[in-house]
Structure formats: C-alpha cells, structure tokens
Design a protein around this motif. Structure first.
Motif, PDB file in Angstrom:
ATOM      1  N   LEU A 158     -39.948   6.632 -11.377  1.00 13.89           N
ATOM      2  CA  LEU A 158     -38.608   7.215 -11.413  1.00 13.89           C
ATOM      3  C   LEU A 158     -37.673   6.380 -12.281  1.00 13.89           C
ATOM      4  N   THR A 159     -37.771   5.080 -12.190  1.00 12.38           N
ATOM      5  CA  THR A 159     -36.927   4.223 -13.031  1.00 12.38           C
ATOM      6  C   THR A 159     -37.226   4.468 -14.506  1.00 12.38           C
ATOM      7  N   LYS A 160     -38.503   4.606 -14.846  1.00 11.64           N
ATOM      8  CA  LYS A 160     -38.892   4.864 -16.235  1.00 11.64           C
ATOM      9  C   LYS A 160     -38.342   6.199 -16.717  1.00 11.64           C
ATOM     10  N   ALA A 161     -38.336   7.202 -15.842  1.00 11.79           N
ATOM     11  CA  ALA A 161     -37.827   8.520 -16.218  1.00 11.79           C
ATOM     12  C   ALA A 161     -36.306   8.528 -16.368  1.00 11.79           C
ATOM     13  N   VAL A 162     -35.620   7.751 -15.543  1.00 10.60           N
ATOM     14  CA  VAL A 162     -34.155   7.723 -15.553  1.00 10.60           C
ATOM     15  C   VAL A 162     -33.604   6.824 -16.656  1.00 10.60           C
ATOM     16  N   LEU A 163     -34.286   5.726 -16.934  1.00 11.89           N
ATOM     17  CA  LEU A 163     -33.743   4.653 -17.765  1.00 11.89           C
ATOM     18  C   LEU A 163     -33.194   5.098 -19.126  1.00 11.89           C
ATOM     19  N   PRO A 164     -33.865   5.991 -19.850  1.00 10.30           N
ATOM     20  CA  PRO A 164     -33.318   6.370 -21.158  1.00 10.30           C
ATOM     21  C   PRO A 164     -31.942   7.029 -21.085  1.00 10.30           C
ATOM     22  N   HIS A 165     -31.538   7.444 -19.907  1.00 12.29           N
ATOM     23  CA  HIS A 165     -30.294   8.189 -19.751  1.00 12.29           C
ATOM     24  C   HIS A 165     -29.195   7.366 -19.082  1.00 12.29           C
ATOM     25  N   LEU A 166     -29.476   6.107 -18.785  1.00  9.35           N
ATOM     26  CA  LEU A 166     -28.478   5.227 -18.187  1.00  9.35           C
ATOM     27  C   LEU A 166     -27.666   4.544 -19.275  1.00  9.35           C
ATOM     28  N   GLN A 167     -26.370   4.456 -19.055  1.00 12.77           N
ATOM     29  CA  GLN A 167     -25.474   3.786 -19.985  1.00 12.77           C
ATOM     30  C   GLN A 167     -25.037   2.436 -19.411  1.00 12.77           C
ATOM     31  N   ALA A 168     -24.396   1.640 -20.232  1.00 11.84           N
ATOM     32  CA  ALA A 168     -23.840   0.377 -19.755  1.00 11.84           C
ATOM     33  C   ALA A 168     -22.908   0.647 -18.579  1.00 11.84           C
ATOM     34  N   GLY A 169     -23.038  -0.157 -17.538  1.00  7.11           N
ATOM     35  CA  GLY A 169     -22.280   0.043 -16.313  1.00  7.11           C
ATOM     36  C   GLY A 169     -23.068   0.729 -15.222  1.00  7.11           C
ATOM     37  N   ALA A 170     -24.247   1.236 -15.569  1.00  6.09           N
ATOM     38  CA  ALA A 170     -25.100   1.893 -14.574  1.00  6.09           C
ATOM     39  C   ALA A 170     -25.689   0.867 -13.613  1.00  6.09           C
ATOM     40  N   SER A 171     -26.148   1.371 -12.473  1.00 13.13           N
ATOM     41  CA  SER A 171     -26.683   0.491 -11.434  1.00 13.13           C
ATOM     42  C   SER A 171     -27.982   1.049 -10.865  1.00 13.13           C
ATOM     43  N   ILE A 172     -28.975   0.186 -10.739  1.00 15.60           N
ATOM     44  CA  ILE A 172     -30.235   0.510 -10.066  1.00 15.60           C
ATOM     45  C   ILE A 172     -30.312  -0.351  -8.814  1.00 15.60           C
ATOM     46  N   ILE A 173     -30.574   0.280  -7.674  1.00 11.69           N
ATOM     47  CA  ILE A 173     -30.639  -0.439  -6.404  1.00 11.69           C
ATOM     48  C   ILE A 173     -31.957  -0.108  -5.723  1.00 11.69           C
ATOM     49  N   ASN A 174     -32.740  -1.123  -5.415  1.00 10.38           N
ATOM     50  CA  ASN A 174     -34.050  -0.947  -4.787  1.00 10.38           C
ATOM     51  C   ASN A 174     -34.007  -1.407  -3.329  1.00 10.38           C
ATOM     52  N   THR A 175     -34.711  -0.712  -2.479  1.00 10.43           N
ATOM     53  CA  THR A 175     -34.814  -1.119  -1.074  1.00 10.43           C
ATOM     54  C   THR A 175     -36.071  -1.948  -0.892  1.00 10.43           C
ATOM     55  N   THR A 176     -35.876  -3.236  -0.633  1.00  6.83           N
ATOM     56  CA  THR A 176     -36.995  -4.106  -0.276  1.00  6.83           C
ATOM     57  C   THR A 176     -36.955  -4.284   1.252  1.00  6.83           C
ATOM     58  N   SER A 177     -37.286  -5.427   1.787  1.00  2.29           N
ATOM     59  CA  SER A 177     -37.345  -5.565   3.238  1.00  2.29           C
ATOM     60  C   SER A 177     -37.390  -7.039   3.632  1.00  2.29           C
ATOM     61  N   ILE A 178     -36.977  -7.313   4.835  1.00  2.66           N
ATOM     62  CA  ILE A 178     -37.112  -8.661   5.384  1.00  2.66           C
ATOM     63  C   ILE A 178     -38.577  -9.112   5.403  1.00  2.66           C
ATOM     64  N   THR A 179     -39.503  -8.125   5.467  1.00  2.89           N
ATOM     65  CA  THR A 179     -40.924  -8.490   5.509  1.00  2.89           C
ATOM     66  C   THR A 179     -41.388  -9.150   4.210  1.00  2.89           C
ATOM     67  N   ALA A 180     -40.672  -8.942   3.119  1.00  5.47           N
ATOM     68  CA  ALA A 180     -41.023  -9.596   1.856  1.00  5.47           C
ATOM     69  C   ALA A 180     -40.783 -11.096   1.938  1.00  5.47           C
ATOM     70  N   TYR A 181     -39.927 -11.523   2.850  1.00  8.02           N
ATOM     71  CA  TYR A 181     -39.529 -12.917   2.959  1.00  8.02           C
ATOM     72  C   TYR A 181     -40.143 -13.606   4.172  1.00  8.02           C
ATOM     73  N   LYS A 182     -40.294 -12.878   5.276  1.00  3.88           N
ATOM     74  CA  LYS A 182     -40.847 -13.456   6.504  1.00  3.88           C
ATOM     75  C   LYS A 182     -42.294 -13.065   6.749  1.00  3.88           C
ATOM     76  N   GLY A 183     -42.754 -11.982   6.083  1.00  7.04           N
ATOM     77  CA  GLY A 183     -44.079 -11.464   6.364  1.00  7.04           C
ATOM     78  C   GLY A 183     -44.091 -10.698   7.675  1.00  7.04           C
ATOM     79  N   ASN A 184     -45.172  -9.959   7.891  1.00  6.54           N
ATOM     80  CA  ASN A 184     -45.366  -9.249   9.152  1.00  6.54           C
ATOM     81  C   ASN A 184     -46.868  -9.116   9.376  1.00  6.54           C
ATOM     82  N   PRO A 185     -47.391  -9.610  10.505  1.00  8.62           N
ATOM     83  CA  PRO A 185     -48.835  -9.653  10.700  1.00  8.62           C
ATOM     84  C   PRO A 185     -49.504  -8.294  10.794  1.00  8.62           C
ATOM     85  N   THR A 186     -48.751  -7.248  11.113  1.00 10.84           N
ATOM     86  CA  THR A 186     -49.358  -5.912  11.241  1.00 10.84           C
ATOM     87  C   THR A 186     -48.953  -4.971  10.105  1.00 10.84           C
ATOM     88  N   LEU A 187     -48.175  -5.468   9.151  1.00 14.00           N
ATOM     89  CA  LEU A 187     -47.744  -4.647   8.012  1.00 14.00           C
ATOM     90  C   LEU A 187     -48.113  -5.356   6.710  1.00 14.00           C
TER      91      LEU A 187
END
Length: 285
Positions: A158-187
């Motif tokens: 989706l970012t690749k499809a959108v990127l050619p149409h974004l101008q200066a001042g545009a914003s991309i926001i991704n949802t990561t998670s606390i699990t990226a930093y603390k880990g999770n034994p079942t995920l």
C-alpha cells in the motif's frame, strides 16, 4: 477465574473478530475530545478501519476535517458503522473490502481515492492479525507467511502504491506494537512482524525525509479491540491489561489522538519515531 479480572470472559470463533459482539463495547472516541480542524481538507487512507484502533483513528481524523478511505477485510457490519460515524462529522468516506497484501487491491484503492478527491495526504498502515501458539513448533509455515503478509507485506504494497501521489507535508503512520520491544512468548510470528514494522518505519523515514514526507509509528500495548476476543481464550481476555502499571486495558480512543498528532503539522519536526501507548510500561525504544 483469574485473580485480577479486567473484562468479562469472552471469545469469538471467527477472525478478525466483530466489535459488535464485544462486551463492553470499545470506546472509539471520548466525549471530551475537542477537535480543532487540524486535518481540514486532507485525505487519509486507513487500513483495518472497520473496528478497534482503525475505527478510532478514522473517526478522529473525520472530527479533524479529513475525508477518509476505510479499508477492511470482511467485517461489513462494523465497517458500515465506521462509515456512518465518519460521515456524521460532515466529511466524506470511501469504503473498500479486500486484502491489503494484494498489489492489485492497493492500486485500485489509490486509483479510486484519486478519482474521488484528487489527492492523498495521510496513510495509516494499521491492519494486522495474530495467532497465539505456545511453541515455535506449533506455528505452521502457512500461519507464519499469512501473518507476515497481513502485517508487513501489506504495508509495503500500500505504501508503494500511495507514495507516488504524496506531496511534501504528507504523513505515513504505521501501527507497530509493544511486542516488538518486549517480545511475547505466544506471539512469535506477530512480534516478529512488529519488529519488522518498527525497522521499516525508521528506514523509510530516513529515505523519505528529503522529500518532506514524514514516517512514524505508534506502538500500542493492550488495547481493547476485536483482535483480543477473537484470538485469546476467555480466561486470557478476562485478565487482559492487568499486568500493565495502570492495571487495565486501554481503549482505542486513548490511542487515536497520537495518530492525529503524527498526521498533522503539530509534528512537523517528528520523523522515524515511535509513540508508546501502553498503560505505563517503559520499553526504552
């Protein structure tokens, strides 16, 4: 029953889950939220917008004056409610059901957005899925690939499809998670994708900074969304969020204002960063 109950025990047998079947219902916007027209005239694309954090983000963006494209997989009832709530804000909404890991679907969404409004200003890559397993050996190759396709491959497409149409001042926001930093034994697979999202965010932010396009992320902790009852056992749901310093799960309405901040000009000098909304857990990331 767990000693620290935060929610009624419940489970949904289908994924990604239905917000309409949750009790209590998640709060997607608080009564005291004061909009200030921070996104007036903007166009935002939000994935996973049918419910949970995605719904909350879409409604907050609409409150701030943005037209919103709502992408979701197949929870049509939830998505129609989100559309209704967006349109109550006197802005417009487009709605698309499909697989955001599909290059063709992403291209169709961008084309429809441009045909309707002629611009894209904000992209929120939020869609995700998780499948708890006790052991690495229990994770099939199919599950591993599916989780990566939904959680990180879709961001690339989706970012690749959108990127050619974004101008200066545009914003991309991704949802990561606390699990990226603390880990999770079942995920294990889910946490791995979230680590990839964090790295993708930081690298893309450096790559796009010269073009005036900002890339950031939000790393929620335990937030009460349909993902929770549709993936965990009733007993696990009953104690969801109890281990945080605040000893409760967060609501989508408590996460969405961070996306507003990252989407608007208030954060004009912020790029490559992750905002942690997790009930007080310090992760130093």
């Amino acid at each position: 029953m767990t000693e620290k109950q935060t929610l009624p025990p419940q489970h949904q047998d289908h994924r990604p889950g239905s917000e309409a079947q949750m009790h209590p219902q998640p709060v997607y916007i608080s009564d005291d939220y004061k909009a200030a027209g921070k996104l007036a005239g903007k166009v935002a694309i939000v994935t996973g917008a049918d419910s949970g954090i995605g719904r909350a983000v879409a409604v907050h963006f609409a409150k701030e004056g943005a037209n919103v494209v709502l992408l979701y997989l197949n929870e049509h009832e939830d998505a129609e409610l989100t559309r209704s709530e967006v349109e109550k804000c006197n802005v417009e909404a487009l709605i698309h059901a499909g697989d955001v890991a599909s290059e063709q679907f992403c291209r169709e969404v961008v084309a429809d957005t441009l045909n309707t409004w002629g611009r894209v200003d904000i992209l929120v890559n939020n869609a995700g899925e998780q499948h708890p397993q006790k052991n690495l050996e229990d994770i099939s190759e199919e599950q591993w690939e599916r989780t990566f396709r939904t959680n990180i491959f879709a961001m690339f497409q989706l970012t690749k499809a959108v990127l050619p149409h974004l101008q200066a001042g545009a914003s991309i926001i991704n949802t990561t998670s606390i699990t990226a930093y603390k880990g999770n034994p079942t995920l294990l697979d889910y946490s791995s994708t979230k680590g990839a999202i964090t790295s993708f965010t930081r690298s893309l932010a450096i790559n796009l900074a010269p073009r005036g396009i900002r890339v950031n992320a939000v790393a929620p902790g335990p937030i009460w969304t349909p993902l929770i009852p549709s993936t965990f056992s009733p007993d696990t749901v009953a104690s969801f969020g109890a281990s945080t310093p605040m000893q409760r799960p967060g609501q989508p309405a408590e996460v969405a204002p961070a996306y507003v901040y990252l989407a608007c000009s208030d954060s004009s000098y912020v790029a490559g960063q992750v905002i942690h909304i997790n009930g007080g857990s310090v992760v130093n990331g």
